[in-house]
Design a protein around this motif. Structure first.
Motif, PDB file in Angstrom:
ATOM      1  N   HIS A   1       0.940  -1.251  -0.031  1.00  0.00           N
ATOM      2  CA  HIS A   1       0.106   0.042   0.103  1.00  0.00           C
ATOM      3  C   HIS A   1       0.880   1.215  -0.062  1.00  0.00           C
ATOM      4  O   HIS A   1       0.751   2.110  -0.507  1.00  0.00           O
ATOM      5  CB  HIS A   1      -1.008  -0.100   0.947  1.00  0.00           C
ATOM      6  CG  HIS A   1      -2.193  -0.893   1.160  1.00  0.00           C
ATOM      7  ND1 HIS A   1      -2.918  -0.931   0.137  1.00  0.00           N
ATOM      8  CD2 HIS A   1      -2.544  -1.800   1.967  1.00  0.00           C
ATOM      9  CE1 HIS A   1      -3.800  -1.921   0.153  1.00  0.00           C
ATOM     10  NE2 HIS A   1      -3.594  -2.528   1.257  1.00  0.00           N
TER      11      HIS A   1
ATOM     12  N   ALA B   1       2.526   1.771  -3.351  1.00  0.00           N
ATOM     13  CA  ALA B   1       1.369   2.348  -4.266  1.00  0.00           C
ATOM     14  C   ALA B   1       1.224   3.727  -4.268  1.00  0.00           C
ATOM     15  O   ALA B   1       0.987   4.482  -5.077  1.00  0.00           O
ATOM     16  CB  ALA B   1      -0.033   1.460  -3.990  1.00  0.00           C
ATOM     17  N   ASP B   2       1.028   4.190  -3.005  1.00  0.00           N
ATOM     18  CA  ASP B   2       0.892   5.552  -2.573  1.00  0.00           C
ATOM     19  C   ASP B   2       2.034   6.246  -3.151  1.00  0.00           C
ATOM     20  O   ASP B   2       1.855   7.364  -3.775  1.00  0.00           O
ATOM     21  CB  ASP B   2       0.781   5.908  -0.965  1.00  0.00           C
ATOM     22  CG  ASP B   2      -0.758   5.411  -0.698  1.00  0.00           C
ATOM     23  OD1 ASP B   2      -1.662   4.991  -1.289  1.00  0.00           O
ATOM     24  OD2 ASP B   2      -0.753   5.114   0.741  1.00  0.00           O
TER      25      ASP B   2
ATOM     26  N   LYS C   1       4.373   5.517  -5.656  1.00  0.00           N
ATOM     27  CA  LYS C   1       4.222   5.749  -6.906  1.00  0.00           C
ATOM     28  C   LYS C   1       3.049   6.561  -7.607  1.00  0.00           C
ATOM     29  O   LYS C   1       3.585   7.436  -8.428  1.00  0.00           O
ATOM     30  CB  LYS C   1       4.034   4.205  -7.401  1.00  0.00           C
ATOM     31  CG  LYS C   1       4.014   3.967  -8.767  1.00  0.00           C
ATOM     32  CD  LYS C   1       3.708   2.473  -9.431  1.00  0.00           C
ATOM     33  CE  LYS C   1       3.734   2.434 -10.792  1.00  0.00           C
ATOM     34  NZ  LYS C   1       3.369   1.234 -11.227  1.00  0.00           N
ATOM     35  N   ALA C   2       2.059   6.657  -6.969  1.00  0.00           N
ATOM     36  CA  ALA C   2       1.050   7.489  -7.301  1.00  0.00           C
ATOM     37  C   ALA C   2       1.552   8.901  -7.099  1.00  0.00           C
ATOM     38  O   ALA C   2       0.912   9.779  -8.012  1.00  0.00           O
ATOM     39  CB  ALA C   2      -0.110   7.156  -6.670  1.00  0.00           C
ATOM     40  N   MET C   3       2.092   9.238  -6.015  1.00  0.00           N
ATOM     41  CA  MET C   3       2.259  10.781  -5.777  1.00  0.00           C
ATOM     42  C   MET C   3       3.563  11.024  -6.566  1.00  0.00           C
ATOM     43  O   MET C   3       3.615  12.349  -7.013  1.00  0.00           O
ATOM     44  CB  MET C   3       2.544  10.723  -4.259  1.00  0.00           C
ATOM     45  CG  MET C   3       1.277  10.686  -3.550  1.00  0.00           C
ATOM     46  SD  MET C   3       1.411  11.245  -1.815  1.00  0.00           S
ATOM     47  CE  MET C   3       2.211   9.774  -1.244  1.00  0.00           C
ATOM     48  N   TYR C   4       4.617  10.391  -6.632  1.00  0.00           N
ATOM     49  CA  TYR C   4       5.997  10.849  -7.211  1.00  0.00           C
ATOM     50  C   TYR C   4       6.560  10.026  -8.526  1.00  0.00           C
ATOM     51  O   TYR C   4       7.661  10.339  -8.874  1.00  0.00           O
ATOM     52  CB  TYR C   4       7.019  10.513  -5.932  1.00  0.00           C
ATOM     53  CG  TYR C   4       6.707  11.235  -4.786  1.00  0.00           C
ATOM     54  CD1 TYR C   4       6.684  12.636  -4.629  1.00  0.00           C
ATOM     55  CD2 TYR C   4       6.179  10.641  -3.528  1.00  0.00           C
ATOM     56  CE1 TYR C   4       6.039  13.306  -3.461  1.00  0.00           C
ATOM     57  CE2 TYR C   4       5.895  11.390  -2.384  1.00  0.00           C
ATOM     58  CZ  TYR C   4       5.748  12.651  -2.402  1.00  0.00           C
ATOM     59  OH  TYR C   4       5.517  13.247  -1.192  1.00  0.00           O
ATOM     60  N   GLY C   5       5.667   9.152  -8.887  1.00  0.00           N
ATOM     61  CA  GLY C   5       6.267   8.289 -10.009  1.00  0.00           C
ATOM     62  C   GLY C   5       7.136   7.104  -9.685  1.00  0.00           C
ATOM     63  O   GLY C   5       7.560   6.927  -8.511  1.00  0.00           O
TER      64      GLY C   5
END
Length: 825
Positions: A776, A779-780, A782-786
């Protein structure tokens, strides 16, 4: 080429030595010096063989094979020569195989081993090591007379190590820390064994029989198990909660218990046989007092010691007046006297016909009784007891020691006209114990049991067998009262014999008594052995003062703290050899019947132990100049030389020098034929304990070196490598061989820890919980910073296949090329 070895055809390659050819065909030829095709400058001579048609013997390590050669490796001439060579080498080998404390302990416990575990903070493994030979460490750690401490070499420097207090410490530590020892048990055998009597001998026998996989039932006449531990030893020595925990630990092996059933009244040997018990072991102890045979011994306030102690320990104590006499000089008499003090008796007097130094009681126990206010009337013996106007009149006669008899013993004899009267309210006598008043009762089998003249069961001292088939007896029931540790030994040996009989297998070979020693006797030890050892007195056991502890039955000795225990353990001189389990000199001496105590050994240290190497300890007193250390080193990192040789080609003026080529790999230690080279951190000698070999991969880099872990219990003892396993073929770097202390470090994480909220505490979690949380978080991020905000490293122990999956995961699932292998760092 075709040759014959002991009549068996062997095909050998040209240029091979006889030793190489024999080994390749599975024929064993002993050697102490040959390694990797290299030999010592002064060969050991053990690989000598006979060649048919040639005179004399040749060395197999340096003689090349020839077509049609007939080799004999085990002729009488060869055996005699090997014995002579081993004798020659043994005469200059100096050191102890086993520490004197190990040899003195009746239980043959690896004393030096568990002390070393304590010094390293490995308390659970220390308890496991003790329980290999003694399942009652709590009790023995409190009441043992400490035979081992009388032969602790530290006495020759200052004071003996407090061995028994350390045993108690590790047992108490496991209790305080709720350690589940999880003692292993062999597969179920289906054999039922009955143990009659639940004292220390019976509990011990049941423990070891259960470990062997047998179905064990203890039959006990009393309401609770423990025997003399519960009903004969007061609480101030062994608290009841401690004893209960110890007994429950034993029963957790799956042992059944039936209390309140008395042998001869509620069941018989014949009934047990009918119920399918393959063997019965009688361990009922010696529950009867030897009677006081004088006028007035039947008065109400003349009490047998065992009845008195049972009443005290079961809360049934009576009123004993203000003045009491205790007749006897045993440990039991001392405990009776101390209990009387605690019962409020003002004057307690021990009466004995000999001087204090000739009492059978331990002198330490005598001093403790004196400190609590017990008085002694020595060289006196009771002759009559009568009821007086103020209690009882105990008539004593003074004694003196007569002339020595044929054995040199001076027996007490009465002094005519020396009678005195002692006014007392109660008398307790402790004159000794026996098993039966007349004979065993219950059935025809009981009546046919043979007894000794002292009314104990007659049993073979080697096998514990009575005169009845399948019926064994051990402990106090056969020889009268002994110490708890001696009862433990009797129970363990009886269990071994019963297992052998019911399974129809050979009994495990007893521990051999082979030993090199630094002195012919304990006192015959050269003081050069102790050069450089500073005086450091033993830790003092915390205990309650006599004037306070004599008022109640709370425990007197309070036990070591952890710091005290480790400080005390570090006082140990580690006399025994930590290479005991791998010493080839010892093994070959045993194989060829060479006893250094008869043939000779080194008696004086010639060299100072060298601890200058980072990871290796060097003791040239044990070196036999095999030069295997030097010849096994692929870096030419050490040289072993001698300034000269004596008339038997033994080295004089030995030198071992490491140069700057040394990589600290430790291969030289693994190839040492004695204990001349040892790993500094391998300080626990493995004497007779079960050790597992666990194969694994080194975690330090990506080379994939194969390790062979020497594991005892749950403790990693040492790391080595097998010479025939790729890719390292026995070679290891310093990290692989020595960098394993993290495994047992207290701060090592062995379970995942997660922090469920910012600022929250780290708590233990399952792997699924931990990986889910990380997934989790990834995933967070990656979603925020790539995807490139994440990176991955694979473990050094990962296989090629696992590395392939790791890079696929990072590149496909995460979507980044930030992937590497930690070994590249």
């Amino acid at each position: 080429m075709k040759i014959l070895v002991n009549g068996t055809p062997v095909v050998a390659e040209s240029g091979m030595t006889i030793l190489e050819a024999a080994r390749s065909a599975g024929h064993y030829i002993p050697t102490l010096c040959s390694v990797d095709g290299k030999n010592s400058d002064k060969p050991c001579g053990l690989c000598c063989v006979e060649l048919v048609g040639r005179e004399g013997l040749v060395l197999a390590c340096s003689t090349s094979v020839e077509e049609g050669m007939e080799v004999v490796t085990d002729s009488e001439a060869v055996k005699k020569s090997r014995q002579e060579q081993l004798t020659r080498l043994a005469e200059t080998h100096f050191g102890d195989c086993k520490a004197p404390c190990n040899l003195t302990c009746p239980g043959q416990i690896n004393v030096q081993g568990y002390i070393a575990h304590v010094a390293m903070g490995e308390y659970e493994e220390a308890v496991r090591l003790v329980m290999e030979r003694n399942p009652l460490p709590f009790s023995v750690g409190r009441v043992c007379p400490r035979f081992c401490e009388t032969r602790c070499r530290r006495i020759l420097v200052d004071e003996p190590v407090s061995i028994n207090h350390l045993k108690r410490f590790v047992a108490d530590w496991c209790l305080a820390n709720k350690v589940k020892l999880k003692i292993s048990r062999e597969s179920v055998t289906g054999k039922k064994i009955a143990v009659i009597g639940g004292g220390p001998t019976g509990l011990t026998a049941a423990y070891y029989l259960a470990r062997r996989g047998h179905d064990v039932t203890i039959f006990e006449a009393a309401p609770e198990l423990g025997g003399m531990l519960r009903y004969g030893i007061p609480d101030y020595k062994i608290p009841r909660d401690i004893l209960d925990y110890e007994i429950n630990t034993i029963l957790s092996m799956g042992i059944a218990v039936k209390t309140g059933l008395k042998w001869g009244r509620d069941f018989t040997l014949e009934k047990l046989t009918d119920q399918g018990f393959a063997a019965q072991l009688i361990t009922i102890g010696a529950p009867l007092d030897i009677p006081l045979e004088i006028q007035g011994a039947d008065l109400p306030m003349v009490i047998p010691s065992l009845k008195f102690l049972r009443d005290i320990n079961t809360g049934k104590a009576g009123k004993y007046g203000k003045r009491a006499a205790v007749i006897g000089g045993s440990n039991t008499a001392m405990e009776v006297a101390r209990c009387l003090i605690r019962q409020g008796v003002d004057e307690v007097t021990i009466i004995h016909p000999r001087p204090k130094t000739e009492m059978s009681a331990n002198q330490r126990t005598i001093r403790e009784a004196e400190n609590e206010g017990v008085q002694f009337l020595l060289m006196a013996d009771p002759v009559d007891i009568s009821q007086g106007s103020h209690g009882m009149n105990l008539v004593l006669t003074r004694m003196r020691l007569g002339e020595p008899d044929s054995r040199g013993i001076r027996l007490p004899e009465p002094v005519p006209g020396s009678n005195i009267i002692l006014e007392v309210d109660s008398v307790v006598y402790a004159l000794g114990q026996m098993t039966f008043a007349e004979a065993a009762e219950g059935g025809h089998l009981e009546e046919s049991l043979e007894l000794t003249p002292k009314k104990n069961l007659k049993a073979n001292p080697r096998t514990a067998l009575t005169n009845l088939v399948g019926v064994y007896a051990a402990g106090d029931a056969t020889g009268g009262p002994k110490t708890v540790i001696q009862s433990v030994v009797a129970g363990r040996r009886a269990a071994e014999n019963i297992h052998s009989q019911v399974m129809d297998v050979e009994r495990d070979a007893g521990e051999n008594r082979f030993n090199f020693s630094r002195g012919r006797s304990f006192d015959d030890v050269d003081l050069k052995n102790f050069a450089g050892i500073n005086v450091k007195l033993r830790e003092k056991m915390p205990e309650r003062p006599p004037e306070i502890c004599s008022q109640d039955f709370d425990e007197i000795k309070l036990g070591f703290t952890e710091n005290m225990a480790r400080q005390e353990a570090r006082r140990c001189l580690s006399c025994g050899c930590s290479a005991y389990d791998r010493c080839d000199l010892k093994r070959l001496c045993l194989d060829h019947g060479v006893d250094p105590n008869k043939t000779g050994m080194g008696t004086v240290p010639l060299y100072t132990k060298d601890l200058n190497h980072p990871v290796i300890a060097v003791d040239l007193n044990k070196c036999i100049f095999c030069q295997r250390c030097m010849n096994s080193c692929e870096y030419d990192a050490l040289q072993v030389t001698a300034t000269s040789f004596d008339e038997q080609d033994r080295p004089v003026g030995l030198q071992l020098i490491f140069n700057d080529k040394c990589t600290n790999c430790g291969k030289c230690v693994d190839n040492c034929s004695t204990g001349a080279l040892n790993k500094k951190d391998a300080i626990v000698p493995i004497v007779n304990e079960e050790v597992r070999s666990v194969r694994t991969t080194c975690p330090y880099c990506g080379a994939g070196c194969q390790l062979s872990l020497k594991v005892k219990g749950d403790t990693l003892m040492e790391v080595g490598a097998e010479p025939d396993l790729a890719p390292n073929y026995g070679a290891l770097c310093v990290k692989g061989r020595f960098g394993n202390k993290f495994v047992q470090h207290r701060d090592r994480l062995t379970k995942p820890l997660i922090r469920t909220r910012r600022g929250g505490k780290l708590v233990e979690a399952s792997w699924d919980e931990a990986l889910t949380l990380i997934a989790h978080k990834f995933a967070d991020l990656k979603a925020m910073y790539g995807a490139d905000s994440l990176a991955g490293f694979s473990c050094a122990r990962a296989t090629n296949e696992e590395n392939f999956l790791m890079q696929k995961f990072m590149r496909t699932a995460i979507g980044t090329n930030n992937i590497d292998h930690c070994a590249r760092l």
